[in-house]
Design an enzyme around this catalytic site. Structure first.
Site, mmCIF file in Angstrom:
data_model
loop_
_atom_site.group_PDB
_atom_site.id
_atom_site.type_symbol
_atom_site.label_atom_id
_atom_site.label_comp_id
_atom_site.label_asym_id
_atom_site.label_seq_id
_atom_site.Cartn_x
_atom_site.Cartn_y
_atom_site.Cartn_z
ATOM 1 N N SER A 172 0.843 -1.196 0.000
ATOM 2 C CA SER A 172 0.000 0.000 0.000
ATOM 3 C C SER A 172 0.883 1.253 0.000
ATOM 4 C CB SER A 172 -0.929 -0.058 1.221
ATOM 5 O OG SER A 172 -1.996 0.842 1.093
ATOM 6 N N ARG A 219 -12.038 7.435 8.662
ATOM 7 C CA ARG A 219 -11.638 6.058 8.938
ATOM 8 C C ARG A 219 -12.690 5.062 8.456
ATOM 9 N NH1 ARG A 219 -7.477 2.570 9.329
ATOM 10 N NH2 ARG A 219 -7.630 1.143 11.079
ATOM 11 N N ASP A 250 -9.050 -6.675 -4.189
ATOM 12 C CA ASP A 250 -8.689 -5.303 -3.789
ATOM 13 C C ASP A 250 -9.365 -4.301 -4.717
ATOM 14 O OD1 ASP A 250 -7.482 -2.902 -3.046
ATOM 15 O OD2 ASP A 250 -5.482 -3.792 -2.834
ATOM 16 N N HIS A 297 -8.318 -5.062 -0.105
ATOM 17 C CA HIS A 297 -6.984 -4.476 0.072
ATOM 18 C C HIS A 297 -6.263 -4.993 1.316
ATOM 19 C CE1 HIS A 297 -3.807 -1.544 -0.310
ATOM 20 N NE2 HIS A 297 -4.075 -1.048 0.876
ATOM 21 N N ASP A 298 -6.964 -5.066 2.435
ATOM 22 C CA ASP A 298 -6.326 -5.506 3.681
ATOM 23 C C ASP A 298 -5.805 -6.938 3.610
ATOM 24 O OD1 ASP A 298 -6.340 -3.204 5.115
ATOM 25 O OD2 ASP A 298 -7.955 -3.753 6.486
#
Lengths: 386, 386
Positions: free
Chosen positions: B172, B244, B337, B367-368
């Site tokens: 990332s 967030r 992702d 993504h994570d």
């Protein structure tokens, strides 16, 4: 509603008709006041003196057999077709589909498009005057669901004397109401035509709406929803801006944004400047545009209603609810839609007994494809109405 | 930096070493003050007295040939491995990859992980004290790019005397810096290992960061960035919450949220209540958690830096920049992702001459996945370091 002409009393209801220019033949605008029919809401409370603003195109046959109900999405309104003008600040949101000789042919059909309950373009919503206080509802507007909205639209059907719609058509939030309509009134819906919608809001859809609501409420001009008469009365426009930008992202696709904007900078800007990139400027433009025409409380009320959307609530689950639909059903989705992914439309199509077609429309536009891909959508609707 | 032990002067620089508990052998923490090396920034201005906080694991060989540089993502820090404790409020963000006998084997390698420039966990950032005013930088923190960050990390390499890294590894935002590193220092990077990253931020990535920045700035507790000593000093926590939540959505996948939460309600709530759904509660929890450990100005500075990321800037475009990389390159992406779609990693892999492998990791996490899919990521890194 002062510009809506003279009232005509009818069955305890008041209908007001607007006179439109000759250049727009067959198009009429109405505001119907349900003065003595309280609308009891699903999660408690009721609304009295509800107004439904709607527009029509084409002529209703004497036997009322040629009516089509068109239901708009989140930021849409009753103005599905036509130019911008007084009382409807944007051109028709489905200009490419409705008209003489078009997919929804107004030479054949009588098309009705109401503004949704909770809206801000004529139908009762949070910015309407609450007759008990003579002030805008604001924070006192009751909580509404998609089902409540559909029930008010069914009241409108009754008022118009339409016992059976040739078709109930909607995309996105309009599709949610069309589905509710078809479950609530299985015998009054000949065809159900839904696009880019879902039988129940997913966790992700809930989260996206929830973040948008939070952004509007964070704006110090929100005043708990009672911003109409506070300060300059402009309301939470900065919060709305954030909500709209996020929504726009979810309505389109990475591919489209990449092709259109890439990393192009606004003239004279460097990459670390605020709003340096064309894509930011584009989203900002759309935020400003929505702020000029849309009430933030309506945005919140409709977003909450979408989050409440669950066709299966109190009906033994989504599959059983879809199983109650008798309408001949036609379902389309946009293959690049990441907000209402195609699997949600597949679920609808596969659980309704009388599904006649399911179409995945190729498009790089994402969710908004149901508005943008005029030709593919017209082909789909044409076949459904054939 | 008071808890960082006694300073040791060295070549005009000051290195401070922390004494860690015996239970964590081979792990050391440092803060290095670049007291007489001004960092000239890409878009003007400079930083003096810059501090880089970093942690190390394993032992550096006498010939300094076994060093690996690990670069963290947006909300990460130097604490790649180990328990939470004083000075690092969260456990290691890559616990599953670094350690004795693990993919990044600390019995073989000396692993260095610095906190990024602009950060808030030891390295100089907007919440650091500006020595010219003895107040936190706040709104006066200069604008920084990913390239500026990589250049400071190269300063750290020089300070450590490491002329060639066995590998520079990052996912990332860490991957962006790894790529910059490999372009800026093509001869000092033996292997480049990047995951779930891009050679330049796309229009969509820019828009997402931009919306998050706007949410933080909308918070009335932001005070133009100078919230440290205003009011209760808590800063724009509500804006951070929105940022967030939106980021978490982009880091994960619709599939995961659907499986984990669906439409499950928080106990005692009805669908129209605020934060009625489990998914909203989950996102709120993560927002609160980040608020306890992360500075909003850092969030903005790093988001802007990511938006500035363009490996091709002033290098004749991305392809030519990637063409300058000499490192043996290993690229991985996560198939689900949607924030850093796989095509971005494919672009990196196909444009670097010495690409040895490209892996698309199957995962439902989005993504994570580069943090969560420990086994698949370990296999990928193992092969790269073989």
């Amino acid at each position: 509603m002062a510009d809506h002409g003279e009232p005509t009393e009818l069955h305890g209801l008041i209908s007001r008709q607007i006179h439109l220019p000759e250049s727009d033949p067959g198009h009429k605008r109405f505001a119907t006041l349900f003065s003595d029919t309280p609308l009891h809401l699903e999660y408690g409370g009721e609304l009295r003196g509800t107004i439904v603003a709607y527009e029509t195109w084409g002529e209703l046959k004497a036997d009322k057999s040629n009516a089509i109900l068109v239901l708009h999405a989140l930021t849409g309104d009753s103005h599905a077709v036509g130019n911008a003008g007084p009382g409807h600040p944007t051109p028709g949101w489905w200009d490419g589909q409705i008209g003489p000789g078009m997919a929804i042919d107004t030479n054949r059909y009588y098309v009705v498009c109401p503004n949704v309950l909770g809206g801000c373009q004529g139908t009762t919503g949070p910015s309407s005057i609450d007759s008990s206080s003579m002030l805008p509802f604001g924070s006192r507007f009751p909580k509404i669901t998609i089902r409540d909205q559909a029930r008010l639209e069914i009241e409108l059907s009754r008022y118009l004397g339409i016992e059976r719609w040739q078709a109930v058509i909607g995309g996105s939030m309009g599709g949610m109401r069309a589905l509710e309509h078809a479950v609530l009134e299985p015998d009054s819906t000949e065809r159900l035509i839904v696009l880019a919608t879902t039988a129940s809001a997913s966790a992700e859809q809930i989260a996206l709406c929830s973040i948008q609501i939070e952004a509007i409420e964070l704006d110090s001009n929100f005043h708990g929803g009672d911003y109409y008469s506070v300060g300059d009365g402009q309301g939470p426009t900065a919060g709305m801006m954030i909500a709209r930008k996020l929504a726009m992202l979810s309505y389109r696709s990475d591919l489209e944004f990449g092709d259109r904007f890439g990393r192009t900078l606004v003239k004279g800007k460097e990459p670390l400047d605020p709003r340096a990139f064309e894509v930011e400027s584009y989203l900002h433009y759309h935020g400003e545009k929505l702020n000029r025409r849309f009430d933030p409380n309506t945005y919140i009320a409709l977003s909450r209603a979408m989050n409440s959307h669950d066709l299966g609530r109190d009906r033994g689950g989504v599959d059983r609810a879809l199983g109650q639909i008798k309408a001949r059903t036609f379902v389309a989705g946009i293959e690049s839609d990441r907000l209402y992914p195609l699997y949600q439309q597949k679920e609808i199509a596969s659980s309704i007994r009388a599904t006649e077609s399911f179409v995945g429309i190729e498009s790089s536009y994402g969710h908004d494809g149901f508005l943008i891909e005029e030709s593919a959508v017209a082909t789909f609707i044409n076949k459904a109405l054939a």
